[in-house]
Motif scaffolding. Structure first.
Motif, PDB file in Angstrom:
ATOM      1  N   GLU A   1      39.336  33.468  46.477  1.00  0.00           N
ATOM      2  CA  GLU A   1      40.271  32.547  47.132  1.00  0.00           C
ATOM      3  C   GLU A   1      39.698  31.981  48.441  1.00  0.00           C
ATOM      4  O   GLU A   1      40.425  31.726  49.402  1.00  0.00           O
ATOM      5  CB  GLU A   1      41.615  33.238  47.399  1.00  0.00           C
ATOM      6  CG  GLU A   1      42.319  33.681  46.122  1.00  0.00           C
ATOM      7  CD  GLU A   1      43.638  34.403  46.380  1.00  0.00           C
ATOM      8  OE1 GLU A   1      44.200  34.256  47.495  1.00  0.00           O
ATOM      9  OE2 GLU A   1      44.097  35.111  45.468  1.00  0.00           O
TER      10      GLU A   1
ATOM     11  N   ARG B   1      47.741  42.786  41.007  1.00  0.00           N
ATOM     12  CA  ARG B   1      47.821  41.335  41.238  1.00  0.00           C
ATOM     13  C   ARG B   1      49.258  40.809  41.092  1.00  0.00           C
ATOM     14  O   ARG B   1      49.654  39.863  41.772  1.00  0.00           O
ATOM     15  CB  ARG B   1      46.881  40.617  40.247  1.00  0.00           C
ATOM     16  CG  ARG B   1      46.721  39.118  40.485  1.00  0.00           C
ATOM     17  CD  ARG B   1      46.028  38.866  41.803  1.00  0.00           C
ATOM     18  NE  ARG B   1      46.137  37.465  42.207  1.00  0.00           N
ATOM     19  CZ  ARG B   1      45.128  36.611  42.183  1.00  0.00           C
ATOM     20  NH1 ARG B   1      43.935  36.985  41.783  1.00  0.00           N
ATOM     21  NH2 ARG B   1      45.287  35.366  42.578  1.00  0.00           N
TER      22      ARG B   1
ATOM     23  N   ASP C   1      39.384  37.200  42.407  1.00  0.00           N
ATOM     24  CA  ASP C   1      39.305  35.810  42.843  1.00  0.00           C
ATOM     25  C   ASP C   1      39.202  35.823  44.365  1.00  0.00           C
ATOM     26  O   ASP C   1      40.097  36.289  45.065  1.00  0.00           O
ATOM     27  CB  ASP C   1      40.565  35.068  42.397  1.00  0.00           C
ATOM     28  CG  ASP C   1      40.546  33.592  42.779  1.00  0.00           C
ATOM     29  OD1 ASP C   1      39.658  33.177  43.558  1.00  0.00           O
ATOM     30  OD2 ASP C   1      41.427  32.862  42.301  1.00  0.00           O
TER      31      ASP C   1
ATOM     32  N   ALA D   1      37.163  34.609  33.913  1.00  0.00           N
ATOM     33  CA  ALA D   1      36.670  34.298  35.258  1.00  0.00           C
ATOM     34  C   ALA D   1      35.507  35.215  35.629  1.00  0.00           C
ATOM     35  O   ALA D   1      34.528  34.778  36.258  1.00  0.00           O
ATOM     36  CB  ALA D   1      37.802  34.438  36.274  1.00  0.00           C
ATOM     37  N   THR D   2      35.601  36.485  35.224  1.00  0.00           N
ATOM     38  CA  THR D   2      34.527  37.442  35.499  1.00  0.00           C
ATOM     39  C   THR D   2      33.261  37.059  34.748  1.00  0.00           C
ATOM     40  O   THR D   2      32.150  37.119  35.293  1.00  0.00           O
ATOM     41  CB  THR D   2      34.973  38.866  35.121  1.00  0.00           C
ATOM     42  OG1 THR D   2      36.119  39.204  35.907  1.00  0.00           O
ATOM     43  CG2 THR D   2      33.865  39.882  35.353  1.00  0.00           C
TER      44      THR D   2
ATOM     45  N   TRP E   1      31.634  34.217  36.520  1.00  0.00           N
ATOM     46  CA  TRP E   1      31.022  34.672  37.771  1.00  0.00           C
ATOM     47  C   TRP E   1      29.729  35.444  37.488  1.00  0.00           C
ATOM     48  O   TRP E   1      28.706  35.222  38.158  1.00  0.00           O
ATOM     49  CB  TRP E   1      32.003  35.551  38.546  1.00  0.00           C
ATOM     50  CG  TRP E   1      31.465  35.951  39.885  1.00  0.00           C
ATOM     51  CD1 TRP E   1      31.628  35.277  41.072  1.00  0.00           C
ATOM     52  CD2 TRP E   1      30.650  37.094  40.184  1.00  0.00           C
ATOM     53  NE1 TRP E   1      30.959  35.925  42.079  1.00  0.00           N
ATOM     54  CE2 TRP E   1      30.353  37.047  41.570  1.00  0.00           C
ATOM     55  CE3 TRP E   1      30.151  38.144  39.427  1.00  0.00           C
ATOM     56  CZ2 TRP E   1      29.568  38.015  42.192  1.00  0.00           C
ATOM     57  CZ3 TRP E   1      29.365  39.113  40.042  1.00  0.00           C
ATOM     58  CH2 TRP E   1      29.088  39.046  41.411  1.00  0.00           C
TER      59      TRP E   1
ATOM     60  N   ALA F   1      41.355  36.918  33.662  1.00  0.00           N
ATOM     61  CA  ALA F   1      40.471  37.660  34.567  1.00  0.00           C
ATOM     62  C   ALA F   1      39.127  37.932  33.901  1.00  0.00           C
ATOM     63  O   ALA F   1      38.073  37.873  34.555  1.00  0.00           O
ATOM     64  CB  ALA F   1      41.123  38.976  34.985  1.00  0.00           C
TER      65      ALA F   1
END
Length: 217
Positions: free
Chosen positions: A135, A67, A133, A170-171, A174, A167
């Protein structure tokens, strides 16, 4: 990635038809041999296929640039996933189901494939990794994933020094919005895998894939 990636198989071609398939994706800088030994510690019903990533990275290979690399893009992720998907489509017909297992960057690959065509997979195992992500890229059909709520095992160490906390968060968000999640935290494995975790993965595969397939008959 070429149309036919380098793959290590746990069974000869004649022994694969009618078996459930478990596809393994290694982490950044590793290769198809890195996780192949796990095959012997998982339910023997599975045919295991360990796939080599397409890009050279240090002593091994990568699925896409990191990334923080200027050459990183979501497109690089989706192109790698699309190439794997084409190969999978060429072999999946011989198998009763397809399950994906990814470590670190390999977890990004496994979950990206799931997010494109969630109905194609019996379950996903993600170890010490994260989901990318999207995006807004249409490759990721997260609405379809949320509707299906696929079975996902996510194992990690809270002290993992490699995966950024952003990360991980965010995971986590999700996963809770899209999956039937089995989440297990381990102490002392850092950015790695231990016998306890593999034991849990084996149990997950037994109950969520093999037993579920028997119950559906």
């Amino acid at each position: 990635m070429s149309e036919t990636p380098t793959v290590l198989w746990s069974r000869p071609e004649t022994g694969r038809p009618g078996t459930p398939l478990l596809v393994i994706f290694h982490g950044y800088g590793a290769d198809e041999e890195d996780l192949f030994s796990l095959a012997g510690q998982l339910p023997p019903e599975f045919t295991v296929a360990s796939v080599r990533a397409p890009l050279q990275a240090g002593p091994g290979y990568a699925w896409f640039p990191l990334r923080n690399d200027l050459s990183y893009s979501v497109t690089a992720v989706t192109e790698a996933a699309t190439a794997v998907e084409r190969w999978l489509d060429s072999v999946r017909e011989g198998h009763t189901s397809v399950t994906l297992l990814g470590f670190s960057q390999g977890m990004c690959m496994a979950t990206s494939l799931l997010r494109h065509r969630p109905a194609d997979y019996a379950a996903v195992v993600g170890l010490s990794g994260f989901v990318v992500d999207a995006e807004g890229d249409p490759f990721f059909d997260d609405d379809a994933v949320a509707a299906l709520k696929p079975e996902i095992f996510w194992g990690r160490d809270q002290a993992d020094p490699v995966i950024p906390q952003t990360a991980v968060e965010a995971t986590n968000t999700w996963m809770h919005g899209h999956a039937s999640l089995t989440k297990v935290l381990y102490t002392g494995i850092w950015h790695g895998i231990n016998a306890q975790e593999i034991g849990h993965v084996g149990e997950f595969l037994q109950y969520k894939v093999l037993n579920a397939a028997q119950a559906a008959k």
